[in-house]
Design a protein around this motif. Structure first.
Motif, PDB file in Angstrom:
ATOM      1  N   ASN A 142       9.382  -6.935   1.158  1.00 51.75           N
ATOM      2  CA  ASN A 142       8.344  -7.783   0.594  1.00 51.75           C
ATOM      3  C   ASN A 142       7.164  -7.926   1.546  1.00 51.75           C
ATOM      4  O   ASN A 142       6.019  -8.028   1.102  1.00 51.75           O
ATOM      5  CB  ASN A 142       8.918  -9.136   0.193  1.00 51.75           C
ATOM      6  N   MET A 143       7.407  -7.921   2.841  1.00 54.09           N
ATOM      7  CA  MET A 143       6.312  -7.937   3.815  1.00 54.09           C
ATOM      8  C   MET A 143       5.638  -6.564   3.855  1.00 54.09           C
ATOM      9  O   MET A 143       4.413  -6.464   3.934  1.00 54.09           O
ATOM     10  CB  MET A 143       6.804  -8.329   5.205  1.00 54.09           C
ATOM     11  N   ALA A 144       6.418  -5.509   3.774  1.00 53.23           N
ATOM     12  CA  ALA A 144       5.846  -4.160   3.777  1.00 53.23           C
ATOM     13  C   ALA A 144       4.940  -3.956   2.566  1.00 53.23           C
ATOM     14  O   ALA A 144       3.932  -3.246   2.643  1.00 53.23           O
ATOM     15  CB  ALA A 144       6.948  -3.111   3.796  1.00 53.23           C
ATOM     16  N   ALA A 145       5.262  -4.609   1.454  1.00 52.71           N
ATOM     17  CA  ALA A 145       4.479  -4.454   0.229  1.00 52.71           C
ATOM     18  C   ALA A 145       3.084  -5.061   0.339  1.00 52.71           C
ATOM     19  O   ALA A 145       2.238  -4.823  -0.515  1.00 52.71           O
ATOM     20  CB  ALA A 145       5.227  -5.070  -0.955  1.00 52.71           C
ATOM     21  N   LEU A 146       2.824  -5.809   1.395  1.00 55.70           N
ATOM     22  CA  LEU A 146       1.492  -6.368   1.605  1.00 55.70           C
ATOM     23  C   LEU A 146       0.500  -5.313   2.086  1.00 55.70           C
ATOM     24  O   LEU A 146      -0.703  -5.547   2.099  1.00 55.70           O
ATOM     25  CB  LEU A 146       1.553  -7.510   2.632  1.00 55.70           C
TER      26      LEU A 146
ATOM     27  N   LEU B 199       6.830   2.545  -3.839  1.00 54.94           N
ATOM     28  CA  LEU B 199       7.990   1.926  -3.194  1.00 54.94           C
ATOM     29  C   LEU B 199       8.576   0.817  -4.053  1.00 54.94           C
ATOM     30  O   LEU B 199       9.784   0.671  -4.145  1.00 54.94           O
ATOM     31  CB  LEU B 199       7.578   1.344  -1.836  1.00 54.94           C
ATOM     32  N   MET B 200       7.722   0.045  -4.691  1.00 56.14           N
ATOM     33  CA  MET B 200       8.167  -1.160  -5.386  1.00 56.14           C
ATOM     34  C   MET B 200       8.619  -0.861  -6.804  1.00 56.14           C
ATOM     35  O   MET B 200       8.111  -1.407  -7.782  1.00 56.14           O
ATOM     36  CB  MET B 200       7.050  -2.207  -5.352  1.00 56.14           C
ATOM     37  N   THR B 201       9.622   0.008  -6.904  1.00 56.36           N
ATOM     38  CA  THR B 201      10.286   0.260  -8.180  1.00 56.36           C
ATOM     39  C   THR B 201      11.781   0.061  -7.964  1.00 56.36           C
ATOM     40  O   THR B 201      12.286   0.302  -6.857  1.00 56.36           O
ATOM     41  CB  THR B 201      10.042   1.693  -8.693  1.00 56.36           C
ATOM     42  N   PRO B 202      12.498  -0.375  -8.984  1.00 57.26           N
ATOM     43  CA  PRO B 202      13.940  -0.554  -8.819  1.00 57.26           C
ATOM     44  C   PRO B 202      14.642   0.721  -8.351  1.00 57.26           C
ATOM     45  O   PRO B 202      15.554   0.672  -7.521  1.00 57.26           O
ATOM     46  CB  PRO B 202      14.414  -0.980 -10.211  1.00 57.26           C
TER      47      PRO B 202
END
Length: 108
Positions: free
Chosen positions: A55-59, A80-83
């Motif tokens: 969640n921090m990397a997604a920033l 990256l942010m896919t199930p």
């Protein structure tokens, strides 16, 4: 990597302790990561940041994900942010939600 005048154009930051029992609080994590982002944008430098908190990397704009030391994914955060991508990286089913334009992930 150094430029001919001896200056570096790439900085490394190991924040792998963020989010662990010995890590720092969320407000400080966001503050430090925001500072690194601003420094990069203002100077034109790049930073390699080690994070274990997706969640921090997604920033950030771009990510590289490793699993057992092997490259699993690189590119923009939306990849990256896919199930499916997160399950491959973490080895457990993951769910992804979006709020206020930011994706976040949790194990199912």
């Amino acid at each position: 990597m150094a430029t001919p005048d001896g200056k570096t154009d790439l900085n490394g930051c190991d924040f792998s302790g963020f989010g662990t029992s010995g890590g720092i609080g969320v407000a400080h994590q966001v503050g430090v990561l925001g500072l690194v982002q601003r420094m990069c944008h203002e100077t034109g430098l790049s930073a390699v940041i080690v994070l274990h908190n997706v969640n921090m990397a997604a920033l950030f704009d771009r990510v590289v994900a490793l699993e057992s030391g092997r490259l699993v994914l690189q590119g923009v955060v939306s990849g990256l942010m896919t199930p499916q991508a997160l399950a491959r990286i973490y080895g457990v089913p993951m769910s992804v939600a979006v709020q206020d334009g930011h994706a976040y992930a949790l194990p199912k």
